[in-house]
Design a protein around this motif. Structure first.
Motif, PDB file in Angstrom:
ATOM      1  N   GLN A  53     -43.511  11.902 -31.468  1.00  0.00           N
ATOM      2  CA  GLN A  53     -44.282  10.045 -31.315  1.00  0.00           C
ATOM      3  C   GLN A  53     -43.282   8.953 -31.539  1.00  0.00           C
ATOM      4  OE1 GLN A  53     -46.644   9.921 -34.807  1.00  0.00           O
ATOM      5  NE2 GLN A  53     -48.204  11.297 -33.918  1.00  0.00           N
ATOM      6  N   HIS A  54     -42.256   9.716 -31.954  1.00  0.00           N
ATOM      7  CA  HIS A  54     -41.145   8.496 -31.681  1.00  0.00           C
ATOM      8  C   HIS A  54     -39.805   8.142 -30.983  1.00  0.00           C
ATOM      9  CE1 HIS A  54     -43.071   7.912 -35.908  1.00  0.00           C
ATOM     10  NE2 HIS A  54     -42.251   6.586 -35.270  1.00  0.00           N
ATOM     11  N   ASN A  55     -40.655   9.808 -29.864  1.00  0.00           N
ATOM     12  CA  ASN A  55     -39.721   9.270 -28.312  1.00  0.00           C
ATOM     13  C   ASN A  55     -38.514  10.235 -28.890  1.00  0.00           C
ATOM     14  OD1 ASN A  55     -41.797   8.922 -26.546  1.00  0.00           O
ATOM     15  ND2 ASN A  55     -41.182   6.486 -27.370  1.00  0.00           N
ATOM     16  N   LYS A  56     -38.451  10.373 -30.319  1.00  0.00           N
ATOM     17  CA  LYS A  56     -36.534  11.634 -29.700  1.00  0.00           C
ATOM     18  C   LYS A  56     -36.553  12.548 -29.544  1.00  0.00           C
ATOM     19  CE  LYS A  56     -35.991   8.513 -32.990  1.00  0.00           C
ATOM     20  NZ  LYS A  56     -35.170   7.269 -33.419  1.00  0.00           N
ATOM     21  N   PHE A  57     -35.419  12.800 -29.290  1.00  0.00           N
ATOM     22  CA  PHE A  57     -35.102  14.543 -28.678  1.00  0.00           C
ATOM     23  C   PHE A  57     -34.661  15.247 -29.863  1.00  0.00           C
ATOM     24  CE2 PHE A  57     -31.850  17.193 -27.193  1.00  0.00           C
ATOM     25  CZ  PHE A  57     -32.262  18.061 -26.295  1.00  0.00           C
ATOM     26  N   PHE A  58     -35.321  16.573 -29.187  1.00  0.00           N
ATOM     27  CA  PHE A  58     -35.453  17.535 -30.161  1.00  0.00           C
ATOM     28  C   PHE A  58     -36.071  18.900 -29.629  1.00  0.00           C
ATOM     29  CE2 PHE A  58     -39.580  16.665 -30.599  1.00  0.00           C
ATOM     30  CZ  PHE A  58     -39.895  17.965 -31.281  1.00  0.00           C
ATOM     31  N   GLU A  59     -35.522  20.167 -30.458  1.00  0.00           N
ATOM     32  CA  GLU A  59     -35.494  21.450 -30.306  1.00  0.00           C
ATOM     33  C   GLU A  59     -36.472  22.095 -30.703  1.00  0.00           C
ATOM     34  OE1 GLU A  59     -32.458  23.675 -28.815  1.00  0.00           O
ATOM     35  OE2 GLU A  59     -32.487  22.221 -27.002  1.00  0.00           O
ATOM     36  N   PHE A  60     -37.710  22.703 -30.697  1.00  0.00           N
ATOM     37  CA  PHE A  60     -38.454  22.883 -32.243  1.00  0.00           C
ATOM     38  C   PHE A  60     -38.708  24.740 -32.365  1.00  0.00           C
ATOM     39  CE2 PHE A  60     -42.543  23.550 -34.531  1.00  0.00           C
ATOM     40  CZ  PHE A  60     -42.027  24.172 -35.564  1.00  0.00           C
ATOM     41  N   TYR A  61     -38.378  25.482 -32.100  1.00  0.00           N
ATOM     42  CA  TYR A  61     -39.014  26.757 -32.156  1.00  0.00           C
ATOM     43  C   TYR A  61     -39.220  27.807 -33.227  1.00  0.00           C
ATOM     44  CZ  TYR A  61     -34.941  26.658 -28.706  1.00  0.00           C
ATOM     45  OH  TYR A  61     -34.443  25.554 -27.141  1.00  0.00           O
ATOM     46  N   GLN A  62     -40.075  28.234 -33.473  1.00  0.00           N
ATOM     47  CA  GLN A  62     -41.476  28.950 -33.890  1.00  0.00           C
ATOM     48  C   GLN A  62     -40.214  30.496 -33.753  1.00  0.00           C
ATOM     49  OE1 GLN A  62     -44.960  28.222 -34.929  1.00  0.00           O
ATOM     50  NE2 GLN A  62     -44.213  25.926 -33.183  1.00  0.00           N
ATOM     51  N   TYR A  63     -40.127  31.466 -35.141  1.00  0.00           N
ATOM     52  CA  TYR A  63     -40.075  32.901 -34.832  1.00  0.00           C
ATOM     53  C   TYR A  63     -40.984  33.190 -35.427  1.00  0.00           C
ATOM     54  CZ  TYR A  63     -35.615  31.068 -33.060  1.00  0.00           C
ATOM     55  OH  TYR A  63     -34.850  30.271 -32.279  1.00  0.00           O
ATOM     56  N   GLY A  64     -41.996  34.494 -35.019  1.00  0.00           N
ATOM     57  CA  GLY A  64     -43.197  35.167 -35.154  1.00  0.00           C
ATOM     58  C   GLY A  64     -42.272  36.292 -37.094  1.00  0.00           C
ATOM     59  N   GLY A  65     -41.389  36.229 -37.130  1.00  0.00           N
ATOM     60  CA  GLY A  65     -40.226  36.565 -38.039  1.00  0.00           C
ATOM     61  C   GLY A  65     -39.422  36.461 -39.496  1.00  0.00           C
ATOM     62  N   GLY A  66     -38.870  37.433 -39.817  1.00  0.00           N
ATOM     63  CA  GLY A  66     -36.970  36.329 -40.231  1.00  0.00           C
ATOM     64  C   GLY A  66     -37.388  36.444 -41.257  1.00  0.00           C
ATOM     65  N   GLY A  67     -38.131  35.680 -42.101  1.00  0.00           N
ATOM     66  CA  GLY A  67     -37.888  34.989 -42.761  1.00  0.00           C
ATOM     67  C   GLY A  67     -37.386  33.368 -43.605  1.00  0.00           C
ATOM     68  N   HIS A  68     -37.138  33.687 -44.842  1.00  0.00           N
ATOM     69  CA  HIS A  68     -36.890  32.020 -44.628  1.00  0.00           C
ATOM     70  C   HIS A  68     -35.412  31.985 -43.651  1.00  0.00           C
ATOM     71  CE1 HIS A  68     -35.936  28.248 -47.009  1.00  0.00           C
ATOM     72  NE2 HIS A  68     -34.238  28.627 -46.796  1.00  0.00           N
ATOM     73  N   ASP A  69     -34.832  33.193 -44.134  1.00  0.00           N
ATOM     74  CA  ASP A  69     -33.266  33.218 -43.598  1.00  0.00           C
ATOM     75  C   ASP A  69     -32.862  33.290 -42.296  1.00  0.00           C
ATOM     76  OD1 ASP A  69     -31.765  32.478 -45.888  1.00  0.00           O
ATOM     77  OD2 ASP A  69     -32.064  34.075 -46.599  1.00  0.00           O
ATOM     78  N   ILE A  70     -34.374  33.768 -41.658  1.00  0.00           N
ATOM     79  CA  ILE A  70     -34.350  34.309 -39.854  1.00  0.00           C
ATOM     80  C   ILE A  70     -33.566  35.155 -39.898  1.00  0.00           C
ATOM     81  CG2 ILE A  70     -33.996  33.511 -37.329  1.00  0.00           C
ATOM     82  CD1 ILE A  70     -34.764  30.399 -38.302  1.00  0.00           C
ATOM     83  N   ASP A  71     -34.210  36.238 -40.179  1.00  0.00           N
ATOM     84  CA  ASP A  71     -33.339  37.932 -40.478  1.00  0.00           C
ATOM     85  C   ASP A  71     -33.318  37.914 -39.437  1.00  0.00           C
ATOM     86  OD1 ASP A  71     -32.340  38.172 -42.672  1.00  0.00           O
ATOM     87  OD2 ASP A  71     -34.428  38.316 -43.451  1.00  0.00           O
ATOM     88  N   SER A  72     -32.697  39.304 -38.412  1.00  0.00           N
ATOM     89  CA  SER A  72     -32.681  40.085 -37.591  1.00  0.00           C
ATOM     90  C   SER A  72     -34.058  40.798 -37.670  1.00  0.00           C
ATOM     91  CB  SER A  72     -32.133  41.209 -37.750  1.00  0.00           C
ATOM     92  OG  SER A  72     -30.118  40.929 -36.943  1.00  0.00           O
ATOM     93  N   PRO A  73     -34.576  41.128 -36.347  1.00  0.00           N
ATOM     94  CA  PRO A  73     -34.093  40.972 -34.926  1.00  0.00           C
ATOM     95  C   PRO A  73     -34.431  39.173 -34.380  1.00  0.00           C
ATOM     96  CG  PRO A  73     -36.292  41.646 -34.655  1.00  0.00           C
ATOM     97  CD  PRO A  73     -35.991  41.137 -35.971  1.00  0.00           C
ATOM     98  N   TYR A  74     -34.637  38.775 -35.359  1.00  0.00           N
ATOM     99  CA  TYR A  74     -35.126  37.398 -34.236  1.00  0.00           C
ATOM    100  C   TYR A  74     -33.557  36.264 -34.404  1.00  0.00           C
ATOM    101  CZ  TYR A  74     -39.848  38.608 -35.427  1.00  0.00           C
ATOM    102  OH  TYR A  74     -40.581  39.534 -35.462  1.00  0.00           O
ATOM    103  N   PHE A  75     -32.785  36.106 -36.187  1.00  0.00           N
ATOM    104  CA  PHE A  75     -31.585  35.538 -36.048  1.00  0.00           C
ATOM    105  C   PHE A  75     -30.678  35.741 -34.703  1.00  0.00           C
ATOM    106  CE2 PHE A  75     -27.002  36.331 -36.713  1.00  0.00           C
ATOM    107  CZ  PHE A  75     -26.760  34.905 -37.532  1.00  0.00           C
TER     108      PHE A  75
END
Length: 66
Positions: A29-51
């Motif tokens: 909404q504020h026209n900021k540059f960012f990248e947002f990635y969602q992972y199907g698993g990996g929990g809070h630490d984004i463990d393998s295989p998502y890491f």
């Protein structure tokens, strides 16, 4: 003003992914540059295989924006 990258696993039991989704909506909404990635698993630490994908994206982001 700085580029931002967000990584979040949908099954994070520590921080609800809704926070990252809402943040990305506000940034858009504020026209900021960012990248947002969602992972199907990996929990809070984004463990393998998502890491592996997350770290490759992070390295590429820093190479581009530092």
């Amino acid at each position: 003003q700085s580029p931002l990258q967000i990584h979040h696993a949908v099954n994070d039991t520590v921080v609800n992914i809704g926070y990252s989704i809402e943040l990305s909506e506000v940034l858009t909404q504020h026209n900021k540059f960012f990248e947002f990635y969602q992972y199907g698993g990996g929990g809070h630490d984004i463990d393998s295989p998502y890491f592996e994908e997350a770290i490759l994206r992070t390295v590429a982001f820093f190479k581009q924006h530092l």
